[in-house]
Design a protein around this motif. Structure first.
Motif, PDB file in Angstrom:
ATOM      1  N   ALA A 223      56.748 -32.812 -39.874  1.00 34.62           N
ATOM      2  CA  ALA A 223      57.689 -33.834 -39.650  1.00 34.62           C
ATOM      3  C   ALA A 223      59.022 -33.389 -40.119  1.00 34.62           C
ATOM      4  CB  ALA A 223      57.277 -35.035 -40.460  1.00 34.62           C
ATOM      5  N   ASP A 224      59.163 -32.229 -40.837  1.00 37.03           N
ATOM      6  CA  ASP A 224      60.765 -31.697 -41.063  1.00 37.03           C
ATOM      7  C   ASP A 224      61.176 -30.996 -39.813  1.00 37.03           C
ATOM      8  OD1 ASP A 224      62.907 -30.429 -41.934  1.00 37.03           O
ATOM      9  OD2 ASP A 224      61.893 -29.170 -43.409  1.00 37.03           O
ATOM     10  N   THR A 225      61.743 -31.849 -38.917  1.00 34.17           N
ATOM     11  CA  THR A 225      62.433 -31.387 -37.629  1.00 34.17           C
ATOM     12  C   THR A 225      63.579 -30.932 -37.866  1.00 34.17           C
ATOM     13  OG1 THR A 225      62.790 -33.593 -37.386  1.00 34.17           O
ATOM     14  CG2 THR A 225      60.716 -32.660 -36.577  1.00 34.17           C
ATOM     15  N   PHE A 226      64.331 -30.955 -38.795  1.00 30.03           N
ATOM     16  CA  PHE A 226      65.736 -30.799 -38.943  1.00 30.03           C
ATOM     17  C   PHE A 226      66.123 -29.197 -39.185  1.00 30.03           C
ATOM     18  CE2 PHE A 226      65.675 -34.970 -39.896  1.00 30.03           C
ATOM     19  CZ  PHE A 226      66.669 -35.660 -38.977  1.00 30.03           C
ATOM     20  N   ARG A 227      64.850 -28.404 -40.116  1.00 29.79           N
ATOM     21  CA  ARG A 227      65.082 -27.125 -40.212  1.00 29.79           C
ATOM     22  C   ARG A 227      64.188 -26.318 -39.280  1.00 29.79           C
ATOM     23  NH1 ARG A 227      62.425 -24.023 -44.285  1.00 29.79           N
ATOM     24  NH2 ARG A 227      61.242 -25.632 -44.961  1.00 29.79           N
ATOM     25  N   ALA A 228      65.001 -25.486 -38.529  1.00 28.81           N
ATOM     26  CA  ALA A 228      64.293 -24.713 -37.387  1.00 28.81           C
ATOM     27  C   ALA A 228      62.928 -23.831 -37.620  1.00 28.81           C
ATOM     28  CB  ALA A 228      65.105 -23.835 -36.569  1.00 28.81           C
ATOM     29  N   ALA A 229      63.057 -23.333 -38.903  1.00 29.74           N
ATOM     30  CA  ALA A 229      61.842 -22.549 -39.443  1.00 29.74           C
ATOM     31  C   ALA A 229      60.817 -23.273 -40.252  1.00 29.74           C
ATOM     32  CB  ALA A 229      62.380 -21.455 -40.418  1.00 29.74           C
ATOM     33  N   ALA A 230      61.015 -24.540 -40.211  1.00 28.66           N
ATOM     34  CA  ALA A 230      59.918 -25.247 -41.240  1.00 28.66           C
ATOM     35  C   ALA A 230      58.596 -25.251 -40.604  1.00 28.66           C
ATOM     36  CB  ALA A 230      60.697 -26.701 -41.542  1.00 28.66           C
ATOM     37  N   ALA A 231      58.631 -25.831 -39.211  1.00 28.72           N
ATOM     38  CA  ALA A 231      57.382 -25.979 -38.596  1.00 28.72           C
ATOM     39  C   ALA A 231      56.646 -24.771 -38.475  1.00 28.72           C
ATOM     40  CB  ALA A 231      57.697 -26.846 -37.147  1.00 28.72           C
ATOM     41  N   ASP A 232      57.469 -23.444 -38.390  1.00 31.27           N
ATOM     42  CA  ASP A 232      56.709 -22.312 -37.979  1.00 31.27           C
ATOM     43  C   ASP A 232      56.349 -21.805 -39.299  1.00 31.27           C
ATOM     44  OD1 ASP A 232      57.599 -22.064 -35.311  1.00 31.27           O
ATOM     45  OD2 ASP A 232      59.380 -21.142 -35.679  1.00 31.27           O
ATOM     46  N   GLN A 233      56.862 -22.079 -40.281  1.00 32.62           N
ATOM     47  CA  GLN A 233      56.427 -21.714 -41.701  1.00 32.62           C
ATOM     48  C   GLN A 233      55.210 -22.451 -42.021  1.00 32.62           C
ATOM     49  OE1 GLN A 233      59.068 -22.698 -44.825  1.00 32.62           O
ATOM     50  NE2 GLN A 233      58.030 -21.757 -46.470  1.00 32.62           N
ATOM     51  N   LEU A 234      55.308 -23.870 -41.818  1.00 34.00           N
ATOM     52  CA  LEU A 234      54.082 -24.565 -42.162  1.00 34.00           C
ATOM     53  C   LEU A 234      52.760 -24.174 -41.142  1.00 34.00           C
ATOM     54  CD1 LEU A 234      52.895 -27.121 -43.783  1.00 34.00           C
ATOM     55  CD2 LEU A 234      53.557 -28.454 -41.850  1.00 34.00           C
TER      56      LEU A 234
END
Length: 387
Positions: A223-234
């Motif tokens: 649900a961190d959709t503001f930081r582009a790499a957050a979803a990839d990292q997770l």
């Protein structure tokens, strides 16, 4: 023979010679030389074009080799991880414990000595209130008991530190969801919040490893959709232990919608725990904090929140208390995760943040390794501080 007859014979021979020579002139030169007569050129015959090499076409029942499946790691058991922190602190010589013991083992403690002790506690971010309580209790016990040897002083200090860290608090992370009206078990929903730079997304990934090590099924919500790499990292963290990540296909999507979808999938699949990672938020940004409240409201339509874990950087000191206060008001924090606790000088933040929020420190980050997240144990932590 008569002359006349002889004359006609010579005339006849001359005519034959002339006629023979003319006929020879009419014969082609090649034949005159004894060669064969030239033949007409044969018509050109086109050669067929070279064929391309045949292309192998697999039969209908041929099996196409699939790419190799990613290797799924087996996380280390969570039990006993804090022992590593205790050993690390003991080997490095804790500045907090070393300074306290060096002062308390002096033959005669003056007011200056007691002031030095209190200053040491304050520098360790233990907070003014807890530091005052600890000093008062220690002074009374040292005076009454008259202890001076190092072992006795160390034991007194351990008991007083343990008292303010409070080993009676429930530090277990809730990973068993409630029962629904139809009798089915809902997933335990764990919302992870915090400011930028505290290691929040990494903490979610490490917590997933802890749960997998305990044989719990997990779904991650990016649900961190503001930081582009957050979803990839997770998603990378989840894939390493075979855990699925629910994410949006576009940046800037509604975080509450992503969180809702993750909880819904967890409920449909019968998952034990849904971990929802949220965007790093500054506690003084009203819009972001309001959005966090929206996530909480939307998620609870599908399943109630079991935990709201606040991730704090142990090195931020008293500023972490301001963060804890605001997040506690907006999101209803139920537990603290302290990262970067492998540094020893700021260990007092454990006491301060518990006093500020009235909720326990449940997990601590011990380093950069994937399995360096441990359940907090008060006794082992104090032993590590004292070396």
């Amino acid at each position: 023979m008569r002359v006349t007859d002889l004359l006609w014979l010579w005339i006849l021979l001359g005519v034959l010679v002339v006629v023979g020579g003319g006929a020879a002139l009419l014969v082609p030169r090649s034949r005159r030389r004894g060669g064969a007569a030239p033949q007409a050129p044969a018509p050109a015959v086109e050669e067929p074009p070279a064929e391309a090499p045949p292309v192998a076409v697999p039969a209908d029942d041929a099996t196409v080799a699939a790419p190799p499946a990613p290797v799924v790691e087996t996380p280390a058991p969570a039990a006993g991880r804090l022992v590593r922190l205790r050993d690390r602190l003991a080997r490095s010589g804790s500045p907090l414990g070393a300074r306290l013991l060096s002062v308390l083992s002096r033959d005669h403690l003056t007011e200056d000595d007691w002031d030095e002790l209190e200053e040491t506690l304050l520098l360790a971010d233990i907070g003014a209130g807890p530091a005052g309580e600890l000093m008062e209790s220690l002074r009374t016990r040292v005076r009454v008991l008259g202890v001076r040897d190092a072992d006795s002083v160390r034991q007194l200090l351990r008991e007083e530190l343990l008292k303010i860290v409070d080993p009676t608090l429930d530090r277990e992370v809730a990973t068993h969801g409630p029962l629904a009206d139809d009798g089915t078990r809902l997933p335990a929903v764990v919302l992870v919040v915090g400011v930028n730079g505290t290691g929040k997304t990494t903490t979610v990934g490490k917590l997933a490893r802890v749960l997998v090590a305990e044989d719990r099924s997990v779904v991650l919500g990016a649900a961190d959709t503001f930081r582009a790499a957050a979803a990839d990292q997770l998603q990378t963290w989840g894939a390493r232990v075979g855990v699925e990540t629910v994410r949006s296909d576009r940046d800037g999507a509604d975080p509450a919608s992503v969180a809702f979808d993750a909880v819904k999938k967890g409920r449909v699949d019968g998952t034990d725990v849904v971990l929802v990672d949220t965007a790093g938020r500054l506690q003084n940004k009203a819009g972001l904090m309001d959005e966090l409240g929206k996530i909480t409201r939307v998620v609870t339509r599908e399943a109630p929140l079991s935990e709201v874990l606040l991730v704090l950087d142990a090195t931020t000191g008293q500023n972490g208390l301001n963060q804890a206060r605001v997040f506690g008001e907006v999101a209803g924090v139920t537990g603290i995760v302290l990262t970067k606790l492998d540094g020893t000088a700021k260990g007092g933040i454990v006491v301060a943040v518990q006093r500020e929020l009235g909720v326990p420190v449940k997990l601590v980050g011990l380093g950069e390794g994937p399995d360096d997240l441990a359940p907090f144990d008060a006794e082992q932590f104090v032993d590590g501080l004292l070396g």
